[in-house]
Design a protein around this motif. Structure first.
Motif, mmCIF file in Angstrom:
data_model
loop_
_atom_site.group_PDB
_atom_site.id
_atom_site.type_symbol
_atom_site.label_atom_id
_atom_site.label_comp_id
_atom_site.label_asym_id
_atom_site.label_seq_id
_atom_site.Cartn_x
_atom_site.Cartn_y
_atom_site.Cartn_z
ATOM 1 N N PHE A 186 112.157 160.298 85.123
ATOM 2 C CA PHE A 186 112.034 161.835 85.028
ATOM 3 C C PHE A 186 113.155 162.567 85.483
ATOM 4 C CE2 PHE A 186 109.003 165.689 86.608
ATOM 5 C CZ PHE A 186 109.130 166.259 85.523
ATOM 6 N N THR A 187 112.898 163.351 86.782
ATOM 7 C CA THR A 187 114.078 164.044 87.294
ATOM 8 C C THR A 187 115.146 163.403 88.330
ATOM 9 O OG1 THR A 187 112.825 164.673 89.174
ATOM 10 C CG2 THR A 187 112.928 166.222 87.062
ATOM 11 N N GLY A 188 114.746 161.932 88.398
ATOM 12 C CA GLY A 188 115.379 160.962 89.118
ATOM 13 C C GLY A 188 114.621 160.449 90.310
ATOM 14 N N THR A 189 115.105 159.425 90.915
ATOM 15 C CA THR A 189 114.179 158.808 92.158
ATOM 16 C C THR A 189 114.382 159.652 93.362
ATOM 17 O OG1 THR A 189 114.917 156.822 91.441
ATOM 18 C CG2 THR A 189 114.177 156.839 93.713
ATOM 19 N N GLN A 190 112.936 159.886 94.127
ATOM 20 C CA GLN A 190 113.327 160.813 95.169
ATOM 21 C C GLN A 190 113.171 159.829 96.390
ATOM 22 O OE1 GLN A 190 110.741 164.428 93.257
ATOM 23 N NE2 GLN A 190 109.357 162.596 93.989
ATOM 24 N N THR A 191 114.160 160.072 97.283
ATOM 25 C CA THR A 191 114.223 159.394 98.540
ATOM 26 C C THR A 191 113.510 160.068 99.696
ATOM 27 O OG1 THR A 191 116.190 158.132 97.844
ATOM 28 C CG2 THR A 191 115.795 158.306 100.361
ATOM 29 N N TYR A 192 112.835 159.527 100.691
ATOM 30 C CA TYR A 192 112.200 160.527 101.476
ATOM 31 C C TYR A 192 112.972 160.135 103.049
ATOM 32 C CZ TYR A 192 108.804 161.800 98.127
ATOM 33 O OH TYR A 192 108.200 162.493 96.830
ATOM 34 N N VAL A 193 113.108 161.135 103.842
ATOM 35 C CA VAL A 193 113.306 160.837 105.151
ATOM 36 C C VAL A 193 112.148 161.283 105.622
ATOM 37 C CG1 VAL A 193 115.230 161.416 106.993
ATOM 38 C CG2 VAL A 193 115.950 161.323 104.482
ATOM 39 N N VAL A 194 111.766 160.428 106.898
ATOM 40 C CA VAL A 194 110.538 160.611 107.471
ATOM 41 C C VAL A 194 110.877 160.669 108.929
ATOM 42 C CG1 VAL A 194 108.369 159.785 108.194
ATOM 43 C CG2 VAL A 194 109.142 159.533 105.771
ATOM 44 N N GLY A 195 110.549 161.462 109.842
ATOM 45 C CA GLY A 195 110.807 161.583 111.271
ATOM 46 C C GLY A 195 111.573 162.978 111.580
#
Length: 295
Positions: free
Chosen positions: A38-47
């Motif tokens: 789709f629009t690309g891979t979403q990387t998440y930053v948690v904290g």
């Protein structure tokens, strides 16, 4: 399987920007849009004071630069991977080299897949420092991630619950724009349906998928996806009863009318996964010459 046509221009999307989604979650979109990402891979930053990175994404210099900026000098506790398709995990190795953070999450898996999805090939270089079993946790200052085993899309797929926010990072198991491709031999429809039922029984209030927007009524979506798979199963059975022994491309041509033809080969993988499940349940026969028939 959904339409590949997004409702906006891919060139307008903010790749490489850390977009806050909650007090504990920011999203960085990788520059790898495609009919399957789709629009690309979403990387998440948690904290906040220290962080984890979930699904570091492809090994692309611009994306790694964006992740470094999003981490912003804070201690990186863990690089977390939901599964090892190569749009999800390859950046783990260079990010570990840059930061010294351990790679934690799903088990390694390398498998020859005769499916049509070039972007779904497995990441053979993935080497986790720690593999999380179902229910195991990792934590930082003010946040806790718990592994939720969700095989189906791949046999090693994990979701991760952010306990403090009742949020679930769903990887490719539940996406915000389309249903997942289940591609045998590793993809397994029976496992996928059991994993979906497991999510339906949880109390998460929001999903953060690797592709597509956050999902703020997740149980409703999961019920709909379970219903969609059951409808597809019924379509297959009715097709075979009506047409006799048949090839998968003939089923796809009828059942996926209106879907971009470039996605038909991938749709065929999910049809195959349904047929294998139906065969194991004694509802269809696997004939010679790749034909399937009703019983």
């Amino acid at each position: 399987m959904g339409s590949m046509a997004p409702p906006f221009d891919l060139a307008d999307l903010p790749t490489g920007v850390a977009m806050p989604l909650s007090p504990m979650v920011a999203r960085v979109l990788a520059p790898n849009p495609s009919p399957f990402t789709f629009t690309g891979t979403q990387t998440y930053v948690v904290g906040s004071s220290d962080v984890a990175v979930i699904d570091p994404g492809p090994d692309e210099a611009d994306h790694l630069t964006a992740l470094t900026a999003a981490i912003a000098g804070r201690p990186l506790v863990a690089i977390v991977c939901t599964h090892t398709h190569r749009d999800h995990s390859p950046a783990a190795q260079p990010l570990r080299a840059m930061t010294g953070a351990p790679v934690i999450g799903c088990a390694p898996l390398t498998l020859e897949d005769d499916g049509p999805r070039a972007d779904a090939a497995f990441d053979a270089a993935y080497r986790p420092d720690r593999i999380l079993a179902d229910g195991e946790r990792l934590a930082g200052e003010g946040w806790t991630l718990e592994a939720v085993a969700t095989p189906g899309h791949t046999s090693n797929h994990l979701c991760f619950a952010l306990v403090e926010e009742q949020a679930l990072f769903t990887g490719d198991h539940v996406m915000g724009w389309s249903t997942s491709v289940i591609s045998p031999p590793d993809g397994d429809m029976a496992d996928y349906m059991r994993s979906m039922q497991r999510l339906l029984e949880r109390q998460d209030t929001i999903y953060y998928p690797a592709h597509g927007e956050p999902i703020d009524n997740p149980q409703r979506l999961v019920r709909g996806m379970i219903g969609h798979r059951k409808q597809r199963e019924g379509q297959i059975l009715r097709f075979l009863e009506r047409n006799g022994d048949s090839l998968i491309p003939d089923m796809v041509a009828e059942m996926y009318k209106g879907v971009d033809p470039r996605l038909h080969p991938a749709a065929g993988r999910s049809v195959l996964a349904h047929l294998i499940d139906l065969h194991q349940r004694g509802l269809v026969a696997n004939r010679q010459d790749n034909r399937w028939g009703a019983l």
